[in-house]
Write an enzyme that holds these catalytic residues in place. Structure first.
Site, mmCIF file in Angstrom:
data_model
loop_
_atom_site.group_PDB
_atom_site.id
_atom_site.type_symbol
_atom_site.label_atom_id
_atom_site.label_comp_id
_atom_site.label_asym_id
_atom_site.label_seq_id
_atom_site.Cartn_x
_atom_site.Cartn_y
_atom_site.Cartn_z
ATOM 1 N N LYS A 13 50.916 52.677 27.712
ATOM 2 C CA LYS A 13 50.034 53.831 27.465
ATOM 3 C C LYS A 13 49.258 54.218 28.717
ATOM 4 O O LYS A 13 49.170 55.391 29.050
ATOM 5 C CB LYS A 13 49.005 53.525 26.353
ATOM 6 C CG LYS A 13 49.575 53.240 24.998
ATOM 7 C CD LYS A 13 48.475 53.127 23.947
ATOM 8 C CE LYS A 13 47.490 52.001 24.169
ATOM 9 N NZ LYS A 13 48.059 50.649 24.001
ATOM 10 N N ARG A 88 41.285 53.138 17.501
ATOM 11 C CA ARG A 88 42.075 51.950 17.175
ATOM 12 C C ARG A 88 41.898 51.536 15.725
ATOM 13 O O ARG A 88 42.536 50.571 15.293
ATOM 14 C CB ARG A 88 41.647 50.792 18.076
ATOM 15 C CG ARG A 88 42.585 50.561 19.283
ATOM 16 C CD ARG A 88 41.953 49.475 20.092
ATOM 17 N NE ARG A 88 42.817 48.686 20.912
ATOM 18 C CZ ARG A 88 42.899 48.812 22.240
ATOM 19 N NH1 ARG A 88 42.281 49.772 22.852
ATOM 20 N NH2 ARG A 88 43.633 47.972 22.937
ATOM 21 N N ARG A 127 52.096 41.468 33.264
ATOM 22 C CA ARG A 127 50.835 42.068 33.708
ATOM 23 C C ARG A 127 49.752 40.993 33.871
ATOM 24 O O ARG A 127 48.915 41.061 34.760
ATOM 25 C CB ARG A 127 50.389 43.128 32.684
ATOM 26 C CG ARG A 127 49.210 43.948 33.133
ATOM 27 C CD ARG A 127 48.996 45.147 32.242
ATOM 28 N NE ARG A 127 48.445 44.775 30.951
ATOM 29 C CZ ARG A 127 48.171 45.643 29.980
ATOM 30 N NH1 ARG A 127 48.438 46.919 30.136
ATOM 31 N NH2 ARG A 127 47.656 45.256 28.848
ATOM 32 N N ARG A 133 43.850 39.584 33.963
ATOM 33 C CA ARG A 133 42.830 40.010 33.001
ATOM 34 C C ARG A 133 42.507 38.842 32.066
ATOM 35 O O ARG A 133 43.415 38.160 31.602
ATOM 36 C CB ARG A 133 43.354 41.195 32.184
ATOM 37 C CG ARG A 133 43.111 42.518 32.865
ATOM 38 C CD ARG A 133 43.821 43.639 32.175
ATOM 39 N NE ARG A 133 43.553 43.695 30.735
ATOM 40 C CZ ARG A 133 43.827 44.768 30.000
ATOM 41 N NH1 ARG A 133 44.329 45.842 30.549
ATOM 42 N NH2 ARG A 133 43.599 44.762 28.707
ATOM 43 N N ARG A 144 46.023 40.150 20.006
ATOM 44 C CA ARG A 144 45.949 41.613 20.166
ATOM 45 C C ARG A 144 47.111 42.306 19.453
ATOM 46 O O ARG A 144 46.952 43.379 18.889
ATOM 47 C CB ARG A 144 45.910 41.981 21.653
ATOM 48 C CG ARG A 144 44.551 41.629 22.265
ATOM 49 C CD ARG A 144 44.592 41.587 23.759
ATOM 50 N NE ARG A 144 44.764 42.906 24.334
ATOM 51 C CZ ARG A 144 45.218 43.119 25.563
ATOM 52 N NH1 ARG A 144 45.556 42.111 26.330
ATOM 53 N NH2 ARG A 144 45.308 44.338 26.011
HETATM 54 P P1 AMP Z 1 42.876 48.046 26.393
HETATM 55 O O1 AMP Z 1 42.605 48.110 27.851
HETATM 56 O O2 AMP Z 1 43.005 49.401 25.760
HETATM 57 O O3 AMP Z 1 44.030 47.160 26.041
HETATM 58 O O4 AMP Z 1 41.578 47.393 25.725
HETATM 59 C C1 AMP Z 1 41.148 46.102 26.073
HETATM 60 C C2 AMP Z 1 40.196 45.557 25.000
HETATM 61 O O5 AMP Z 1 39.060 46.405 24.911
HETATM 62 C C3 AMP Z 1 40.772 45.504 23.597
HETATM 63 O O6 AMP Z 1 41.531 44.341 23.333
HETATM 64 C C4 AMP Z 1 39.498 45.540 22.759
HETATM 65 O O7 AMP Z 1 38.836 44.284 22.761
HETATM 66 C C5 AMP Z 1 38.635 46.502 23.547
HETATM 67 N N1 AMP Z 1 38.853 47.909 23.115
HETATM 68 C C6 AMP Z 1 39.369 48.930 23.855
HETATM 69 N N2 AMP Z 1 39.415 50.058 23.152
HETATM 70 C C7 AMP Z 1 38.910 49.751 21.927
HETATM 71 C C8 AMP Z 1 38.714 50.483 20.731
HETATM 72 N N3 AMP Z 1 39.046 51.781 20.646
HETATM 73 N N4 AMP Z 1 38.174 49.823 19.663
HETATM 74 C C9 AMP Z 1 37.816 48.531 19.733
HETATM 75 N N5 AMP Z 1 38.001 47.772 20.803
HETATM 76 C C10 AMP Z 1 38.540 48.364 21.908
#
Ligand code: AMP
Length: 194
Positions: A13, A88, A127, A133, A144
């Site tokens: 994404k 989400r 990654r 990370r 996740r």
């Molecule tokens: P991402 O970089 O989009 O994979 O997000 C990394 C982490 O940030 C996720 O595993 C969640 O812990 C948190 N996170 C990001 N976006 C959201 C969201 N819309 N709702 C809740 N947690 C989020």
């Protein structure tokens, strides 16, 4: 135009979103990046969010929605943006709809990147080695994915019912995926103009 890039963690994404925003000249709203930035700056919201992020859990809806709404109020978002990693949960989607409706706006298009879960996991482990990370360890990756299946996947039906969801094949070279994505967006824009 307000777009949502939808798909499981590791579907690509972020990569696709970065290319699409350049083409469409709209801001890229990645809640993951916004939360990581808030954490790096030592902001209160960032530190609260980190407790969930570091474990691969979702940050509470209200906290994420508040950050997104604050960002949406900035003038560069007045004509559109691309949401990446947001919403989400169905609750986040409802709150976002409410916020947009109050301003006579709506989500125009949700694009699902369809990938196979084995491939997704491979990409994420790769990654993890490159980016280090904290939330990309084998344990958190598993969590996740399960959070995605349980809490995020049902969102697609929510958007299908609104008639705004499209699915594209997210497998293959990123350039091929981007071609499909760009076609999908172009088709949608033409159908809106017709
Ligand atoms: P991402 O970089 O989009 O994979 O997000 C990394 C982490 O940030 C996720 O595993 C969640 O812990 C948190 N996170 C990001 N976006 C959201 C969201 N819309 N709702 C809740 N947690 C989020």
């Amino acid at each position: 135009m307000f777009l949502v890039m939808f798909g499981p963690p590791g579907a690509g994404k972020g990569t696709q979103a970065r290319r699409l925003v350049k083409r469409l000249q709209i801001p890229h709203l990645s809640t993951g990046e916004m939360l990581r930035e808030a954490k790096a700056k030592g902001l209160d919201v960032g530190l609260q969010a980190a407790q969930y992020m570091d474990q691969g859990r979702l940050v509470p809806d209200q906290l994420v929605v508040d950050i997104v709404i604050a960002r949406l109020q900035q003038p560069d978002c007045s004509h559109g943006c691309l949401f990446d990693g947001f919403p989400r949960t169905i609750e986040q989607a409802r709150l976002l709809d409410e916020e947009l409706h109050a301003r006579g706006l709506k989500i125009n298009l949700v694009i699902e990147l369809v990938v196979d879960f084995g491939e997704v996991e491979r990409r994420m482990l790769q990654r993890a080695q490159q980016e280090h990370r904290v939330d990309d360890t084998p344990e958190t990756i598993g969590r996740r994915m399960s959070v995605f299946r349980k809490q995020t996947a049902p969102l697609l039906d929510f958007y299908r019912q609104q008639g705004v969801a499209e699915s594209i094949d997210g497998m293959g070279h990123p350039d091929e995926v981007f071609d499909r994505l760009a076609h999908c967006v172009d088709r949608h824009m033409q159908s809106q103009e017709a």
